[in-house]
Design a protein around this motif. Sequence first.
Motif, PDB file in Angstrom:
ATOM      1  N   UNK B 101       0.845  -1.205   0.000  1.00 25.22           N
ATOM      2  CA  UNK B 101       0.000   0.000   0.000  1.00 25.22           C
ATOM      3  C   UNK B 101       0.873   1.245   0.000  1.00 25.22           C
ATOM      4  N   UNK B 102       1.840   1.271   0.896  1.00 26.82           N
ATOM      5  CA  UNK B 102       2.723   2.446   0.995  1.00 26.82           C
ATOM      6  C   UNK B 102       3.508   2.655  -0.297  1.00 26.82           C
ATOM      7  N   UNK B 103       3.989   1.580  -0.886  1.00 25.95           N
ATOM      8  CA  UNK B 103       4.788   1.703  -2.113  1.00 25.95           C
ATOM      9  C   UNK B 103       3.938   2.137  -3.294  1.00 25.95           C
ATOM     10  N   UNK B 104       2.706   1.680  -3.351  1.00 26.25           N
ATOM     11  CA  UNK B 104       1.804   2.131  -4.416  1.00 26.25           C
ATOM     12  C   UNK B 104       1.546   3.627  -4.298  1.00 26.25           C
ATOM     13  N   UNK B 105       1.334   4.079  -3.080  1.00 25.22           N
ATOM     14  CA  UNK B 105       1.088   5.509  -2.864  1.00 25.22           C
ATOM     15  C   UNK B 105       2.345   6.301  -3.199  1.00 25.22           C
ATOM     16  N   UNK B 106       3.475   5.745  -2.929  1.00 24.15           N
ATOM     17  CA  UNK B 106       4.755   6.444  -3.128  1.00 24.15           C
ATOM     18  C   UNK B 106       5.124   6.583  -4.611  1.00 24.15           C
ATOM     19  N   UNK B 122       5.363  11.933   3.598  1.00 25.33           N
ATOM     20  CA  UNK B 122       4.153  12.246   2.825  1.00 25.33           C
ATOM     21  C   UNK B 122       3.279  11.006   2.690  1.00 25.33           C
ATOM     22  N   UNK B 123       3.896   9.867   2.460  1.00 23.57           N
ATOM     23  CA  UNK B 123       3.136   8.620   2.335  1.00 23.57           C
ATOM     24  C   UNK B 123       2.410   8.320   3.645  1.00 23.57           C
ATOM     25  N   UNK B 124       3.115   8.512   4.751  1.00 19.40           N
ATOM     26  CA  UNK B 124       2.485   8.262   6.060  1.00 19.40           C
ATOM     27  C   UNK B 124       1.277   9.170   6.258  1.00 19.40           C
ATOM     28  N   UNK B 125       1.411  10.427   5.829  1.00 22.75           N
ATOM     29  CA  UNK B 125       0.273  11.358   5.941  1.00 22.75           C
ATOM     30  C   UNK B 125      -0.925  10.826   5.172  1.00 22.75           C
ATOM     31  N   UNK B 126      -0.692  10.403   3.950  1.00 21.26           N
ATOM     32  CA  UNK B 126      -1.792   9.947   3.102  1.00 21.26           C
ATOM     33  C   UNK B 126      -2.404   8.657   3.625  1.00 21.26           C
ATOM     34  N   UNK B 148      -8.837  -0.865  -1.531  1.00 24.04           N
ATOM     35  CA  UNK B 148      -7.970  -0.646  -2.699  1.00 24.04           C
ATOM     36  C   UNK B 148      -8.258   0.708  -3.327  1.00 24.04           C
ATOM     37  N   UNK B 149      -9.520   1.052  -3.392  1.00 25.27           N
ATOM     38  CA  UNK B 149      -9.845   2.348  -4.000  1.00 25.27           C
ATOM     39  C   UNK B 149      -9.340   3.491  -3.134  1.00 25.27           C
ATOM     40  N   UNK B 150      -9.313   3.286  -1.836  1.00 28.24           N
ATOM     41  CA  UNK B 150      -8.762   4.333  -0.949  1.00 28.24           C
ATOM     42  C   UNK B 150      -7.263   4.479  -1.166  1.00 28.24           C
ATOM     43  N   UNK B 151      -6.598   3.341  -1.446  1.00 22.92           N
ATOM     44  CA  UNK B 151      -5.169   3.417  -1.789  1.00 22.92           C
ATOM     45  C   UNK B 151      -5.010   4.242  -3.069  1.00 22.92           C
ATOM     46  N   UNK B 152      -5.894   3.977  -4.038  1.00 23.90           N
ATOM     47  CA  UNK B 152      -5.832   4.706  -5.305  1.00 23.90           C
ATOM     48  C   UNK B 152      -6.075   6.196  -5.086  1.00 23.90           C
ATOM     49  N   UNK B 153      -6.959   6.522  -4.185  1.00 24.78           N
ATOM     50  CA  UNK B 153      -7.233   7.930  -3.858  1.00 24.78           C
ATOM     51  C   UNK B 153      -5.982   8.555  -3.247  1.00 24.78           C
ATOM     52  N   UNK B 154      -5.379   7.840  -2.321  1.00 23.22           N
ATOM     53  CA  UNK B 154      -4.161   8.360  -1.675  1.00 23.22           C
ATOM     54  C   UNK B 154      -3.062   8.579  -2.706  1.00 23.22           C
ATOM     55  N   UNK B 156      -3.467   9.194  -5.812  1.00 27.02           N
ATOM     56  CA  UNK B 156      -3.852  10.343  -6.639  1.00 27.02           C
ATOM     57  C   UNK B 156      -3.556  11.669  -5.947  1.00 27.02           C
ATOM     58  N   UNK B 157      -3.541  11.656  -4.629  1.00 25.85           N
ATOM     59  CA  UNK B 157      -3.369  12.906  -3.885  1.00 25.85           C
ATOM     60  C   UNK B 157      -1.934  13.139  -3.428  1.00 25.85           C
ATOM     61  N   UNK B 158      -1.064  12.171  -3.600  1.00 26.30           N
ATOM     62  CA  UNK B 158       0.249  12.229  -2.943  1.00 26.30           C
ATOM     63  C   UNK B 158       1.080  13.431  -3.399  1.00 26.30           C
ATOM     64  N   UNK B 159       0.902  13.872  -4.630  1.00 30.39           N
ATOM     65  CA  UNK B 159       1.686  15.004  -5.120  1.00 30.39           C
ATOM     66  C   UNK B 159       0.971  16.343  -4.933  1.00 30.39           C
ATOM     67  N   UNK B 160      -0.083  16.330  -4.128  1.00 33.50           N
ATOM     68  CA  UNK B 160      -0.867  17.546  -3.884  1.00 33.50           C
ATOM     69  C   UNK B 160      -1.357  18.163  -5.204  1.00 33.50           C
ATOM     70  N   UNK B 161      -2.107  17.418  -5.983  1.00 32.49           N
ATOM     71  CA  UNK B 161      -2.553  17.929  -7.272  1.00 32.49           C
ATOM     72  C   UNK B 161      -3.649  18.968  -7.103  1.00 32.49           C
TER      73      UNK B 161
END
Lengths: 403, 232
Positions: B101-106, B122-126, B148-154, B156-161
């Motif tokens: 999960x963390x690596x996908x968000x990263x 940043x990953x921990x925050x998300x 899984x969709x929440x991981x996808x949301x995280x 999507x948000x990791x770069x502060x779009x």
Amino acid sequence: MPYLKMILFNLGKHPRRTALILVAILASVLIMEIVSGTLEGIRQNFFTNMLADGGHGQVYGSGYKDHLQPWNSNIVLEDYTPLLQRLKDSDEVVWAEPIINFGAMLLLDDKNLTCLASGIQGQSRFFDKVRNSLASGAFPETDNFILISRQLAAFLDLSEGQELVLLAEDRSGSPYYRVFVIGELFETDSADFDQNRVLISFSAAQDLLWLPDGATELRFLLEDRDSADDFSDRLAADFAAAGAELYSWRELNAGLLMLIDMMDVVIIFFNLLMLLVAATVITNAILMNVFERLPEYGTLRAIGFRRRHLTAMILAEGAILGVAGSIGGLLVGIPLVLYFQHNGLDWGGISEAFGMGSFFTFHFRIDHSLQNLATGTLTALGGSLYAAWAASRMDIIGSLKET
Amino acid sequence: MLLQVHALEKDYHLGKTIIPALRGLSFNIAEGDFLSIMGPSGCGKTTLLNILGCIDKPSRGTVYFKGVDLSTLSENQEADLRHREIGFIFQSFNLVPVLTVAENIELPLLLGKAGKKERRKRVDELVRLVDLSEFAVHRPDELSGGQRQRVAIARALVNRPSLVIADEPTANLDSENARMVLEEMAKLNRQEGVSFIFSTHNPEILEYARRLIRLKDGLIVEDVTGAGHALP
């Protein structure tokens, strides 16, 4: 690390496909390693054996090159001493000696054998493979010895200390013979040499052929064997004026050297063909991997990965396979080459036909192994190149639709 | 204004047949919008989202993202824009199965200049933001659809779009998980100020949107603000 994980996962996801790629590279590198060890062994065999025996250059009587029978006793150096001295006076020459080669016949009651006889000086620096096979490790100092091979002795049913008659045609064209005592028996790695060659003393050969001041050739060694052509070119005119012909080892072995060079070229083509087959297998396998992962690549591009990032990932996959397969090939190939370097391989008539003896060793060179490692890796990279290009060319929508 | 769309058209070519997917759409999207695009299958929702997300090009018309005409961007500039400004959430989650999960968000952070510590922070925050802290080292196949969709949301948000585009984000979820995901998206829209545009053909989900654009046959038939009532 995520990239590496993704690559390793993909390789592990399809173990058979990954194994196929690895085996293709391993086999290619293994074959290249063995072939390069063999060819290098041939080269080393040539340089250590043939040059050791033939020297870096030879001087013959005028007409040697064009005569159909080079062992003809009319092609001689009537008075070799000035020519020998000329050679010895050169700083480039480390050793020079006269040799007499002639056709002869061994006479023994009901058995007569033609042979090639060589009259050599006791301290001769040549014919190492004969000297090294003698129990004493040295040529006899007496004038009346004859050295024959074990094979010949067995055929003639003779042993050391027994007498043997050698008949030859002298300079006047008359037959002349002498009785010799068999010295030690020799045994080289060349059946052809053992069956056809006998050695006697230089002075005995002079007597037999009625060449009081002559020799059939001068054989010499240079400080630097690669300067032999240049040395020959510089002195050719001088020696020609003295009624002699000077040849470098390259000139004398031109045919064999050409064969070795041809083998280099043939092996390059063979390797290319083999690598092409391997690259095709790799391309096919990696393409299958890539097309299964198109949705993943589409996602990566959607989140900002550029085409070159995907290309790099796929090429990295190919590189990992290339390195792993190449190392596998070397792990099998290097011990094999080292084994045959230590123990040698009997090629029988194949190498005998080229005058290289029947038995020679492989030769391991680290630079060849590194080259083979690089070649295997580049082959895998080349095989992945098309897959990488294909994957990166897909548009994002098309890739995502594969989900 | 975040997005300005003017006379947008998109045609698909199937052999000699031209199929118009979008027939001249014009609308604007403000920063902080939480917009739903609705319509029957084949009405052009996905096509519109792909064009707004810079992964497809229109046949005619213009799209301005923060005043920049997207048609003037090179492919690499588009990739950079997607990386910096746009997050994607896919119907099928599209997570990398081998990564945690963390690596996908990263993943999106790997393209940037952030160091390892910064990325980890940043990953921990998300992960905390989407309530998946206890699943950070799990792989996607160990999670439910909603997780899984929440991981996808995280991710999507990791770069502060500035913008998150979600194409049918709840289509593969049951109603319970679908609601949870929509509530998560709404919460993030509120807290992070990120604009969301999501497509759906499920009318029950519409109640979460503050603005609705309804498409039919490639045309806007309705553009309503304040349509949802499930959000505060």
